[in-house]
Design a protein around this motif. Sequence first.
Motif, PDB file in Angstrom:
ATOM      1  N   ALA A 126       0.830  -1.212   0.000  1.00 21.46           N
ATOM      2  CA  ALA A 126       0.000   0.000   0.000  1.00 21.46           C
ATOM      3  C   ALA A 126       0.859   1.254   0.000  1.00 21.46           C
ATOM      4  N   GLU A 127       1.970   1.213   0.736  1.00 20.89           N
ATOM      5  CA  GLU A 127       2.825   2.393   0.780  1.00 20.89           C
ATOM      6  C   GLU A 127       3.602   2.553  -0.525  1.00 20.89           C
ATOM      7  N   LYS A 128       4.010   1.418  -1.080  1.00 25.69           N
ATOM      8  CA  LYS A 128       4.816   1.471  -2.308  1.00 25.69           C
ATOM      9  C   LYS A 128       3.983   1.908  -3.504  1.00 25.69           C
ATOM     10  N   TYR A 129       2.718   1.451  -3.563  1.00 25.45           N
ATOM     11  CA  TYR A 129       1.876   1.742  -4.728  1.00 25.45           C
ATOM     12  C   TYR A 129       0.738   2.690  -4.373  1.00 25.45           C
ATOM     13  N   ASN A 131       0.437   5.816  -4.722  1.00 23.16           N
ATOM     14  CA  ASN A 131       0.170   6.851  -5.725  1.00 23.16           C
ATOM     15  C   ASN A 131      -0.254   6.267  -7.069  1.00 23.16           C
ATOM     16  N   GLU A 132      -0.412   4.968  -7.125  1.00 23.96           N
ATOM     17  CA  GLU A 132      -0.815   4.321  -8.378  1.00 23.96           C
ATOM     18  C   GLU A 132      -2.327   4.110  -8.367  1.00 23.96           C
ATOM     19  N   PRO A 133      -2.929   3.867  -9.555  1.00 28.22           N
ATOM     20  CA  PRO A 133      -4.392   3.655  -9.604  1.00 28.22           C
ATOM     21  C   PRO A 133      -4.792   2.270  -9.115  1.00 28.22           C
ATOM     22  N   VAL A 134      -4.507   2.003  -7.840  1.00 22.39           N
ATOM     23  CA  VAL A 134      -4.881   0.736  -7.201  1.00 22.39           C
ATOM     24  C   VAL A 134      -5.518   1.074  -5.865  1.00 22.39           C
ATOM     25  N   LEU A 135      -6.652   0.459  -5.593  1.00 18.64           N
ATOM     26  CA  LEU A 135      -7.321   0.687  -4.308  1.00 18.64           C
ATOM     27  C   LEU A 135      -6.986  -0.467  -3.369  1.00 18.64           C
ATOM     28  N   PHE A 136      -6.471  -0.144  -2.201  1.00 22.50           N
ATOM     29  CA  PHE A 136      -6.118  -1.161  -1.210  1.00 22.50           C
ATOM     30  C   PHE A 136      -7.230  -1.235  -0.166  1.00 22.50           C
ATOM     31  N   VAL A 137      -7.826  -2.414  -0.042  1.00 25.99           N
ATOM     32  CA  VAL A 137      -8.998  -2.597   0.803  1.00 25.99           C
ATOM     33  C   VAL A 137      -8.802  -3.816   1.693  1.00 25.99           C
ATOM     34  N   THR A 138      -9.258  -3.692   2.943  1.00 24.98           N
ATOM     35  CA  THR A 138      -9.235  -4.840   3.849  1.00 24.98           C
ATOM     36  C   THR A 138     -10.657  -5.355   4.024  1.00 24.98           C
ATOM     37  N   ILE A 139     -10.840  -6.634   3.799  1.00 26.36           N
ATOM     38  CA  ILE A 139     -12.122  -7.293   4.059  1.00 26.36           C
ATOM     39  C   ILE A 139     -11.957  -8.027   5.386  1.00 26.36           C
TER      40      ILE A 139
END
Lengths: 207, 165
Positions: A126-129, A131-139
């Motif tokens: 999450a920290e590395k990417y 600024n990229e168009p990726v959403l990091f989500v926790t289920i």
Amino acid sequence: MTEVHLDSTLLKYYGDMLPPDDVLTRLVTLAQADDVPQVPAVRPTLSPQRFLARRRLCFGLAAAACIALAVGGIGYAGFRIGRSNAVPVNPAAASDRATPRLVAVKYYADWCPRCPVIGPLFEILAEKYGNEPVLFVTIDVTDDARRSQSRLLASELGIDWLYDRPRETGMILLLDRGSEEVLARLTETGQMHDLEVVLAASMPHDP
Amino acid sequence: MTTLPAGELRDLVERGYRFAMSLTHDPMRAEDLLQDAWFSILKARGSWNRGYLFATIRNRFVDQCRRNNVVVFEPLVEDEPEPDGDAVGSVFDESEGSGATPLSSALGRLRPEERAALCLSVVEGFSAREIGELLDWPRGTVLSLIHRARAKLQRMLQGSEVPQR
């Protein structure tokens, strides 16, 4: 038993103890990683009650923020559709960072023994990417209340099709919301690099 | 990022695992403890050496015990009852399940600090002073722990068959 014999027995007893190969390899890899950011503590030092209360508060705030972001993005897309009479939003073509096509999902539960290993890896990604168009989500499926919130979140993000397929906790999935595909999976025994390769290859590129 | 070669890092992981095993006497908990300590060092960008790793493992172990309301690392009690000399023979220890060797069962009956002091002394080759600095104990306490641990093991293993090295 003499002291010398006891010492030699103990030396052999502990000398034969080795950690599992996958643990060994993963820890060595992490220590050699090029840019390891600050990894959050795997185990908190709060009392169990305070830890659970703080975790519920953080999850609630994070879920509310994600839902607001998703609703805002969907609302904006709907506004654009209404203005231009365009075809329904195709997440695969969207360049709006509020509703990225790629979603990295961490399946988590308090009682999951693999989650303390997967958690820091998810934070690193999450920290590395970020600024990229990726959403990091926790289920979070720890209990019924959190499972219900996660279901709402997944529905808002358009990834509730995941619930149709049984999943274990303690893993990270890289999803393509447009094609409803699981592009990559990272478990405690896997290599983070393999997921990163797929992630880099799947990111939308500006023409 | 560390400049240590992979071979030295692997050696460090193995040593950390053995120390974690001496504290917990349980493979799963030792694995958990080792990973916990490793991530702590990553987060703090600490030194990759034995002393720092062992101290971190020890601190995480104490944290876990406190969270579980387990009292450990209390001062020695001089009138502590000693286990019977024939408490461990060729019988498997029930608490460890089937398959436990007499040595494993005997080590399981020691206190965590006794196992840790013995492991650091015999296996890692630390002096009593170095162990005391690592675990924050007086040198005399370390020497007493090692002596008592050896005496207990010798009594418990007396008469049981332990393969000669």
